[in-house]
Design an enzyme around this catalytic site. Structure first.
Site, mmCIF file in Angstrom:
data_model
loop_
_atom_site.group_PDB
_atom_site.id
_atom_site.type_symbol
_atom_site.label_atom_id
_atom_site.label_comp_id
_atom_site.label_asym_id
_atom_site.label_seq_id
_atom_site.Cartn_x
_atom_site.Cartn_y
_atom_site.Cartn_z
ATOM 1 N N HIS A 1 -26.391 28.575 24.492
ATOM 2 C CA HIS A 1 -25.404 29.242 25.253
ATOM 3 C C HIS A 1 -24.854 28.662 26.361
ATOM 4 O O HIS A 1 -23.671 28.964 27.047
ATOM 5 C CB HIS A 1 -26.063 30.655 25.620
ATOM 6 C CG HIS A 1 -24.999 31.664 25.948
ATOM 7 N ND1 HIS A 1 -25.387 33.042 26.153
ATOM 8 C CD2 HIS A 1 -23.763 31.764 26.208
ATOM 9 C CE1 HIS A 1 -24.180 33.620 26.387
ATOM 10 N NE2 HIS A 1 -23.142 33.054 26.494
ATOM 11 N N TYR B 1 -23.949 46.322 31.372
ATOM 12 C CA TYR B 1 -23.524 45.050 31.537
ATOM 13 C C TYR B 1 -22.383 45.091 30.591
ATOM 14 O O TYR B 1 -22.849 45.464 29.420
ATOM 15 C CB TYR B 1 -24.368 43.938 31.506
ATOM 16 C CG TYR B 1 -23.997 42.629 31.510
ATOM 17 C CD1 TYR B 1 -24.314 42.123 32.733
ATOM 18 C CD2 TYR B 1 -23.281 41.899 30.525
ATOM 19 C CE1 TYR B 1 -23.722 40.508 32.912
ATOM 20 C CE2 TYR B 1 -22.638 40.879 30.728
ATOM 21 C CZ TYR B 1 -23.021 39.895 31.877
ATOM 22 O OH TYR B 1 -22.651 38.678 31.969
ATOM 23 N N THR C 1 -17.628 33.899 33.007
ATOM 24 C CA THR C 1 -17.690 35.301 32.856
ATOM 25 C C THR C 1 -17.757 36.031 34.063
ATOM 26 O O THR C 1 -18.177 35.559 35.031
ATOM 27 C CB THR C 1 -18.759 35.745 31.563
ATOM 28 O OG1 THR C 1 -20.133 35.298 32.528
ATOM 29 C CG2 THR C 1 -18.474 35.162 30.351
#
EC number: 2.3.1.21
Length: 772
Positions: free
Chosen positions: A475, A590, A603
């Site tokens: 990630h 979230y 993000t």
């Protein structure tokens, strides 16, 4: 034979009549092709760097400026304001003269003006791209200001075809929000989750922070924003990802799925060969910038995350990991795992990319070698990448930094990507609402059996026994849109190229390049440690509760007919499902939004729980409320959510700002009760929408067999849910729900069915209008 042919390309002889020269035209062409194959990438990279460096100016504009400057000079006009004549006089005084000096001066001055012109265009485009007002206007009804702005962007960029990084110099930097705006937005979000006493206490903490240390911290953040490309991204990668010490399996990595319909081939070696070829071509396009940049509704997005798609590995460290990227020839190979054995495959032969059928032949050699002797520790080696990062770092330093282990580890970590053959034969087909097979497939992609995924690699392509595939991705280097683009691009091109009728790749084998078996020499204590880490990984896998729901009762088409944002509708359904699941409570939620409208943006967090959303949810569960009231409250809740989402995309979110302020507080050694409380709040419901149809080449409504179920990730807290969803066409929505079995308050299948129920309940509000 090519070398021999080139050797006789030129022939000469000395005779009485002089030198006789003969050459073979085809041989010369062959020699030139060989040369350009070897040096073509360097030329393309240089060209791309120049092209992107001056974009939106173009080489044509240089010719125009040169012609203009030269023409005016010949006509007696001096655009250099006396510089040319002075330089020419100086040259004559030194002793140089001639027209070539004039040509050099004219060319140099034209290049100077062209460079100045390109910087002016870039600066103008950057100023234009700072405008975000278009985001807050009704879709399809732009204001006059927005229309003029969009036309201006088109004029400045011209008709050129931009390359991958062409817009990078013109993208604005992410702005640092005003401290009072962030504090105000935080209090608005907190109001929905706190009772009166808790809210008054929070108001006091916010006031003390805003009037106290917050000003100093924000000033430091402004300073950073002046020199950093993005004031968030480097700290986000470092402290959210690389400093994490827990296992990245489930906790950080995520997965992306194949298309859910038919496969063009059921032969794993054939599909691996073609996908390898396509990935290598994509790697080349990224490195030479021949890939088109990401654009949303005509507005450029940051393409920086593409750079580390291939040749990137997360290296474990004692205190923090490192992300190492090796571009170009250093990563022109892949590492393949099959039946416990590791192999290296070169993607090129004599600097020429191997064809799909060549790579298929090499894959078949690996298949035939699957009975070869296993070395101690080799089969379960990848379990180390599932261990906590400190343990893996210690093991790597102690056992993999010398001898054949070091050599093999370097080959593995430098690979462009991984191919992991898996003996399962999964199905993505959902029949009669039974999502079991799809769920099992996604679980396999996510973690395998703990030792069949190299979790440190940027991209690992999983190839199954029946030809199905998927991706497991680390990630830190990029977010889901980049991996989703990769998979969509690959599957689209795969359908364009196709296979033979028997499932093999087209063409004949030209180069039979044999794979290289990686060697490992591990002592017994290392093998024992590997088995311990494998047991830990498999315990974590057993604790994961993953359920994938294919929702096909209705999709985006119906939601749009309601006059509601599809994402807002789904977020309200998630809130309603959580309220039902917990017996009437809300939690900190979230939702990820992207900030790729800014340079190196990644993000931002949207907080879907608002006063408006909680009011709507309570009305939905209140038998005294009627459908008219509920519809009005839903519209208000979705409108508020859409506003928050747009603010986040426009660089006016609050959570990344608060995160960076927290980092500053640690640097300055200032304790802030407000920041400690905010950053310590658990996200019990973590959600994200996976983008779809990013390449613009797939029509899912007319080709439902090409639909991908998207992908998923793990829960971010022990007692919470992780929910990834993808809206595919007008009729399909997939939900990937994750939680931990050890948390007695959660159940992924239960929550997924509550999502389905909640969406149905909300649809009932609009039955009258939908039936018209």
């Amino acid at each position: 034979m090519a070398e021999a042919h080139q050797a006789v390309a030129f022939q000469f002889a000395i005779t009485d009549e002089g030198i006789s020269l003969h050459f073979d035209r085809e041989a010369v062409k062959s020699a030139l092709r060989s040369y350009f194959r070897g040096h073509g990438k360097k030329i393309l990279r240089l060209r791309a760097a120049i092209y992107s460096g001056v974009f939106p100016a173009s080489p044509v504009s240089l010719v125009v400026i040169l012609a203009l400057v030269t023409g005016l000079w010949l006509a007696g006009y001096d655009l250099s304001l006396g510089v040319f004549p002075a330089l020419l006089s100086l040259a004559r005084w030194i002793g140089y003269s001639g027209t070539y000096l004039t040509i050099i001066f004219l060319l140099s001055y034209s290049i100077f003006l062209w460079t100045l012109f390109s910087y002016l265009q870039q600066f103008t485009l950057k100023l234009l791209l700072m405008y975000k007002g278009f985001m807050f206007e009704p879709r399809g009804k732009p204001s006059l200001v927005t229309q003029l702005w969009f036309k201006s962007v088109q004029i400045v960029t011209g008709r050129q075809r931009p390359q991958l990084y062409s817009y990078q110099r013109s993208l604005p930097r992410l702005p640092v929000p005003r401290l009072k705006d962030t504090c105000r937005r935080y209090l608005q979000s907190a109001r929905a989750l706190l009772n009166d006493d808790e809210y008054r206490e929070m108001e006091g903490l916010v006031k003390d922070f805003q009037e106290g240390p917050g000003k100093k911290m924000n000033a430091y953040l402004y300073l950073k924003s002046w020199w950093a490309n993005n004031y968030v991204t480097d700290w986000w990668e470092q402290y959210v990802y690389l400093h994490g010490r827990s296992s990245i399996m489930i906790n950080s990595n995520y997965y992306a799925c194949d298309n859910s319909g038919f496969s063009l081939t059921s032969l794993p070696a054939a599909r691996a060969g073609l996908i390898c070829h396509i990935q290598a071509r994509l790697k080349d396009k990224i490195e030479t910038e021949r890939l088109a940049p990401l654009v949303s509704n005509g507005i450029p997005l940051c393409s920086a995350q593409f750079e580390r798609t291939f040749g990137t590995t997360r290296i474990p460290g004692i205190e923090a990991d490192k992300l190492v990227h090796r571009p170009g020839a250093a990563s022109n190979h892949v590492v393949v795992y099959k039946s416990g054995r590791w192999y290296c495959i070169s993607l090129y032969h004599k600097k020429k990319l191997l064809t799909p059928v060549d790579l298929e032949w090499t894959m078949e050699q690996i298949m035939e070698d699957s009975d070869a002797e296993l070395r101690p520790g080799e089969e379960h080696l990848a379990a180390l990448t599932a261990a906590d990062r400190k343990s893996w770092a210690e093991m790597r330093e102690k056992y993999f930094m010398t001898g054949v282990n070091r050599t093999s580890m370097e080959i593995l970590e430098k690979a462009a990507f991984m191919i992991m053959f898996d003996d399962l034969e999964p199905s993505l087909y959902v029949e009669n609402g039974d999502n079991t097979a799809l769920t099992q497939y996604c679980k396999s992609l996510f973690h395998g059996n703990g030792y069949t995924r190299w979790f440190d690699k940027s991209v690992s392509v999983i190839i199954y026994k029946n030809g199905k595939l998927g991706i497991n991705a680390e990630h830190c280097w990029a977010d889901a849109p980049i991996v989703g683009y990769n998979l969509e691009h690959s599957c689209t091109l795969e359908h364009t190229i196709g296979y033979r009728g028997d499932g093999h790749n087209k063409g004949e084998v030209q180069y039979s390049v044999k794979p290289r078996r990686l060697e490992w020499d591990l002592p017994p204590e290392a093998v024992s440690r590997i088995e311990v880490e494998l047991a830990t990984a498999q315990a974590s896998i057993a604790n994961l509760d993953l359920y994938v729901l294919h929702h096909d009762m209705f999709g985006k088409g119906v939601i749009k007919r309601m006059g509601i944002s599809p994402d807002g509708f789904i977020q309200m359904a998630l809130q309603l499902a959580y309220y039902k699941d917990t017996g009437g409570s809300f939690c900190l939620t979230y939702e990820a939004s992207m900030t790729m409208l800014f340079l190196e943006g990644r993000t931002e967090t949207v907080r879907p729980v608002t006063v408006e959303s909680t009011t709507f949810i309570r009305a939905m569960c209140n038998p005294d409320s009627d459908d008219k009231e509920r519809k009005q409250l839903l519209q208000k809740a979705v409108d508020k959510h859409s506003l928050l989402y747009k603010l986040a995309m426009a660089g006016k979110g609050m959570d990344r700002h608060l995160f960076c302020l927290y980092v500053i507080s640690k640097y300055l050694k200032i304790e802030s009760p407000f920041l400690a409380k905010v950053l310590g709040e658990p996200w019990r419901l973590s959600t994200s929408q996976t983008p779809a149809q990013q390449t613009g080449k797939l029509d899912y409504n007319n080709n439902p067999e090409l639909i991908s179920p998207g992908g998923g990730f793990g829960p971010v807290t022990e007692k919470g849910y992780g929910v990834s969803y993808i809206i595919q066409g007008d009729y399909h929505i997939y939900f990937h729900v994750s939680s931990f079995k050890s948390a007695l308050n959660t159940d992924s299948a239960r929550f997924a069915n509550l999502i389905k129920e909640s969406m149905s309940d909300m649809r009932e509000l609009f039955l009258d209008s939908l039936q018209k």
